[in-house]
Scaffold this active site. Structure first.
Site, PDB file in Angstrom:
ATOM      1  N   CYS A 101      35.833  22.403  42.692  1.00  0.00           N
ATOM      2  CA  CYS A 101      37.008  22.455  43.767  1.00  0.00           C
ATOM      3  C   CYS A 101      36.745  23.877  43.852  1.00  0.00           C
ATOM      4  CB  CYS A 101      38.215  21.974  43.550  1.00  0.00           C
ATOM      5  SG  CYS A 101      39.617  22.164  42.747  1.00  0.00           S
ATOM      6  N   ASN A 102      36.758  24.627  42.569  1.00  0.00           N
ATOM      7  CA  ASN A 102      36.433  25.987  42.628  1.00  0.00           C
ATOM      8  C   ASN A 102      35.246  26.616  42.585  1.00  0.00           C
ATOM      9  OD1 ASN A 102      39.414  26.849  42.563  1.00  0.00           O
ATOM     10  ND2 ASN A 102      39.600  26.341  40.891  1.00  0.00           N
ATOM     11  N   ARG A 103      34.639  25.912  41.606  1.00  0.00           N
ATOM     12  CA  ARG A 103      33.147  26.350  41.326  1.00  0.00           C
ATOM     13  C   ARG A 103      31.411  25.009  41.865  1.00  0.00           C
ATOM     14  NH1 ARG A 103      32.980  29.530  37.634  1.00  0.00           N
ATOM     15  NH2 ARG A 103      34.937  29.391  37.271  1.00  0.00           N
TER      16      ARG A 103
ATOM     17  N   SER B 105      38.924  30.490  35.212  1.00  0.00           N
ATOM     18  CA  SER B 105      39.321  29.925  35.543  1.00  0.00           C
ATOM     19  C   SER B 105      40.476  30.909  37.083  1.00  0.00           C
ATOM     20  CB  SER B 105      39.779  28.539  35.363  1.00  0.00           C
ATOM     21  OG  SER B 105      38.831  27.957  34.390  1.00  0.00           O
TER      22      SER B 105
ATOM     23  N   GLY C  31      57.701  17.100  49.631  1.00  0.00           N
ATOM     24  CA  GLY C  31      56.740  18.010  49.597  1.00  0.00           C
ATOM     25  C   GLY C  31      55.550  18.529  48.610  1.00  0.00           C
TER      26      GLY C  31
END
Length: 449
Positions: free
Chosen positions: A50-52, A109, A191
């Site tokens: 999801c981040n790279r 990260s 939430g």
């Protein structure tokens, strides 16, 4: 051969772009194969999270490797190299190796030191290995990356310092109480913060969970996800009495738990302590409760102070990881330097086996009455003699191959043993035969004799 990494990550590419540049799991094997079949590319691994999104390749030339890797990236996502140019991060050789090691250790990260990336790198590598797009270079490189990441976790305990508020809250509970398994926990709110709190609580062994929220269906959905119970907000007093721990994370404008509400409930609880964790903004629990007996109250500021302290601890741990990475890079570089000796050792093996085979044929011609047992004994002794003669030269050239003048040493070795031409014909070690050499430098037994 050269190593390249090309890709995008959270540092320089917004999520609305990254989500368009993620490889679908169902198409990953095809992507690996297509990239491997691209001109100039010999090995490849694709890391998509999801981040790279990053592709790692072994190429024969840097300029062609860069060009065709960028073209593949653009073609796969139906874009153009020019469109992606401002987002793509490109690293070469030593920088690419260091980048992979830092990524695998969690130093690159979004959450410094997180360990999930280690599993993601391992899965990416094993997938590529299964598809057949890794070889000599990446099989060794990714093994080293996974090794240094495990060492980093074991030797620095970087992941022992939680840096999310909800995780810090659960860690605080564990430090305060110990085992949480038998605790009764009430979570007020439905939430994201409540969801994360429930996730970490269940991971810590808590089974007696109750969710309370103004909107009943949201509470039911969240409780169902974590196998908890649901209670209406109107029964708050009842559940305060039943609970050992209360998490509060709602957007309510006023305090849900006040000193006035809690006082009679505490009297009825007797000596049972109550832990209150307020992660709501604005606060859900009256701060004056903190002075009451047998009550432990922690709010968002308390937890964020813990997070800040832990983040600083992670930064210090990260500084200790960098030398581990340096050491592992040096180890891999030494291994790379020895690759040039592989064709030479392979040629030496073939020459030794050829000499042994010719010698046995001559002996058999001269001693036709020799029994099978005698032939085996002579063959074994002849092979042992050849091994003893070659053991020291083989071990020495393996040692010299990693030195500053390794290439010259290998060339001289090949000339001395008259195997230079054959060694050149054996090709690049990435595609050629691996030398079958035993740990002490001996050649494996020739089963033909």
């Amino acid at each position: 051969m050269h190593i390249l990494t090309i890709g995008v990550n959270y540092k320089n590419t917004p999520v609305q772009i990254r989500e368009k540049l993620a490889f679908e799991p169902s198409a990953l094997e095809q992507a690996l194969t297509d990239l491997r079949n691209t001109k100039s590319i010999f090995e490849d691994v694709i890391l998509s999270t999801c981040n790279r999104t990053e592709i790692y390749v072994v190429c024969d030339q840097l300029h062609t490797g860069r060009y065709y890797s960028k073209k593949f990236f653009a073609d796969w996502f139906r874009s153009t190299p020019e469109t992606l140019e401002s987002f793509l991060i490109i690293k070469e050789d030593q920088e690419a190796i260091r980048h992979l090691f830092r990524v695998t250790c969690g130093l690159d990260s979004m959450i410094l030191g997180e360990t999930q990336i280690l599993g993601q790198v391992r899965t990416s590598f094993l997938t590529a290995q299964q598809v057949g797009t890794t070889g000599t270079f990446f099989n060794e490189l990714f093994k080293e990356a996974l090794t240094v990441a495990k060492r980093a976790q074991d030797e620095t305990q970087i992941n022992d310092h939680p840096v999310s508020v909800s995780y810090a809250a659960v860690k605080l509970l564990q430090d305060t109480i110990g085992v949480l398994k038998d605790q009764s926990v009430l979570v007020i709110g439905a939430g994201d913060m409540s969801r994360l709190a429930l996730k970490h609580l269940t991971s810590s062994g808590v089974r007696n969970l109750t969710v309370m929220n103004r909107t009943k269906n949201k509470a039911e959905l969240l409780a169902q996800q974590f196998r908890g119970k649901v209670a209406p907000l109107s029964d708050l007093n009842t559940w305060i009495d039943r609970s050992d721990i209360i998490f509060a994370s709602t957007s309510a404008p006023d305090f849900l738990i006040t000193k006035k509400r809690l006082a009679p409930l505490l009297a009825a609880r007797g000596i049972r302590p109550l832990i209150l964790i307020d992660i709501g903004v604005p606060r859900n629990i009256d701060p004056e409760i903190a002075v009451m007996d047998r009550v432990h109250l922690f709010d968002i500021d308390d937890l964020e102070r813990i997070v800040d302290e832990n983040l600083e601890a992670r930064r210090k741990a990260a500084l200790r990881i960098e030398p581990l990475i340096d050491s592992q890079i040096a180890r891999y570089s030494e291994w790379l330097d020895t690759l040039g000796v592989v064709p030479v050792i392979s040629s030496m093996r073939r020459k030794a086996l050829s000499i042994h085979s010719e010698m046995m044929k001559r002996i058999e011609n001269k001693l036709p009455e020799m029994t099978e047992q005698e032939r085996k004994v002579i063959s074994k002794q002849a092979k042992s003699m050849i091994n003893q003669l070659l053991r020291d030269p083989i071990n020495k050239i393996k040692e010299l191959a990693g030195s500053e003048h390794g290439k010259h040493a290998i060339d001289h070795f090949a000339e001395i043993f008259n195997i230079a031409d054959e060694a050149k014909l054996s090709g690049d070690p990435i595609k050629g035969e691996k030398a079958k050499v035993l740990p002490d430098g001996q050649f494996e037994e020739d089963t033909r004799q």
